[in-house]
Design an enzyme around this catalytic site. Structure first.
Site, PDB file in Angstrom:
ATOM      1  CG  HIS A 177      41.221  11.142  27.599  1.00 16.01           C
ATOM      2  ND1 HIS A 177      42.441  10.527  27.529  1.00 16.01           N
ATOM      3  CD2 HIS A 177      41.011  11.360  28.926  1.00 16.01           C
ATOM      4  CE1 HIS A 177      42.944  10.370  28.737  1.00 16.01           C
ATOM      5  NE2 HIS A 177      42.096  10.869  29.613  1.00 16.01           N
TER       6      HIS A 177
HETATM    7  C1  BDR Z   1      38.218   7.812  28.380  1.00 13.31           C
HETATM    8  O1  BDR Z   1      37.480   7.444  29.562  1.00 13.31           O
HETATM    9  C2  BDR Z   1      36.507   8.412  29.853  1.00 13.31           C
HETATM   10  O2  BDR Z   1      36.608   8.785  31.198  1.00 13.31           O
HETATM   11  C3  BDR Z   1      36.772   9.587  28.946  1.00 13.31           C
HETATM   12  O3  BDR Z   1      35.566  10.213  28.566  1.00 13.31           O
HETATM   13  C4  BDR Z   1      37.492   8.996  27.779  1.00 13.31           C
HETATM   14  O4  BDR Z   1      36.575   8.537  26.806  1.00 13.31           O
HETATM   15  C5  BDR Z   1      39.656   8.090  28.757  1.00 13.31           C
HETATM   16  O5  BDR Z   1      40.259   6.943  29.292  1.00 13.31           O
END
Ligand code: BDR
Ligand code: CA
Length: 329
Positions: free
Chosen positions: A250
């Site tokens: 992500h």
């Molecule tokens: C996002 O949500 C968080 O859990 C991760 O760090 C990322 O920024 C993904 O949906």
């Protein structure tokens, strides 16, 4: 040692395992200079987020300013942090921590963003990878902020890909939908790096083991440990992720967009966030060419956002690997 680079970045983050991967990508990349780290609640409490940012920097020998930011969403009640995804400590439940001495910058994160933007108008890129309360507050402190920053790149939201906290909502936006709507309607140069692309880039645990074995350093060993925990979660959820014992990268993708925008296919549209009810956290895009709609709030007073819709996933993985394997520690 901070390094001069072509991109001066404030990193707004809730570390968080993929936040840690992204931080180390930024520190390792020769074209990125992280000039400050602002923290928010999200994957952990804001106190833990700040502690983790300080710790991750200290392990690499850098002393970048780190500030503590918003502790709660602007309007909705706060949820418990997702300890089952990132660990109770945000870094996969580290067994122990080395003693380090980096200290917080006393300013609130929103004030820090405003101070830095005023000091270097047009130079700073804000890379935001958590809930967006710090940006919303900074806009209230300095309404000219969109003109003072070079651009904003955020990891969050989704257009065609299903959400990860509801069928339509991505976690960062869902955690503070009111703040997110402030950010999408502020009028800065804004790029959204959402699940449409981050769900295409699956990083295997074996890569982080290889990086740790190569560097033999507490920083890359800490990252390896955190990723092993995080990958167990994602591998338990998605068979195609389990097939390579991996996890989504992500937040890393927000930085790869900064350094290699040519790997992404963009669409431009006007984005609003659903702030209440069953669809809260949904990012709805009105796509170009723009038709007139009778409902208010979708007109030309809603600014344009660039949205990453496709990505060259294999090249992203190669760039991530090459950057982290280079001599940066
Ligand atoms: C996002 O949500 C968080 O859990 C991760 O760090 C990322 O920024 C993904 O949906
Ligand atoms: Ca994050």
């Amino acid at each position: 040692m901070n390094k001069p680079g072509s991109f001066k970045v404030i990193y707004d983050t809730d570390p968080g395992v993929d936040d840690a991967m992204a931080l180390y990508y930024a520190l390792a990349h020769p074209a990125i200079e992280v000039v400050g780290i602002t923290t928010t609640f999200g994957n952990v409490t804001v106190e833990q987020a700040a502690t983790n940012a300080l710790y991750l920097c200290a392990l690499t020998g850098t002393n970048i300013p780190v500030t503590q930011g918003v502790a709660t969403p602007l309007c909705k009640p706060q949820e418990a942090p997702p300890a089952h995804i990132h660990g109770a400590d945000g870094l996969g439940n580290l067994r122990s921590r080395l003693s380090t001495s980096n200290q917080l910058d006393a300013r609130a994160s929103a004030q820090f963003i405003v101070d830095m933007a005023r000091a270097s108008p047009g130079e700073i890129t804000l890379v935001a990878v958590g809930p967006l309360g710090n940006l919303s507050l900074a806009l209230k402190l300095e309404p000219q902020l969109p003109q003072l920053l070079r651009e904003v790149i955020l990891m969050g939201g989704t257009i065609l890909e299903p959400g990860n906290v509801s069928p339509v909502a991505e976690a960062n936006i869902w955690n503070d939908p009111h703040a997110a709507d402030d950010v999408f309607t502020a009028g800065w140069k804004l790029t959204m790096v959402g699940l449409d692309v981050t769900h295409r880039v699956i990083l295997p645990v074996s890569l982080f083991r290889q990086i740790a074995a190569h560097h033999q350093h507490p920083a890359t060993d800490t990252l390896r440990h955190a990723v092993e925990f995080y990958a167990d979660f994602y591998s338990g959820l998605y068979p195609h992720v389990a097939a390579i014992h991996g996890c989504f990268g992500h937040d890393v993708l927000a930085f790869i967009y900064l350094t290699n925008p040519e790997l992404f296919t963009l669409e431009t549209g006007r984005i609003r966030v659903v702030t209440e009810g069953l669809a809260q956290g949904q990012t709805i895009m009105k796509r170009a060419p723009f038709e007139e709609h009778p409902q208010a709030d979708w007109g030309s007073d809603t600014p344009l956002t660039q949205v990453c819709m496709q990505v060259q996933a294999q090249v992203c993985k190669t760039i991530f690997e090459r950057t982290l394997m280079a001599p940066w520690l």
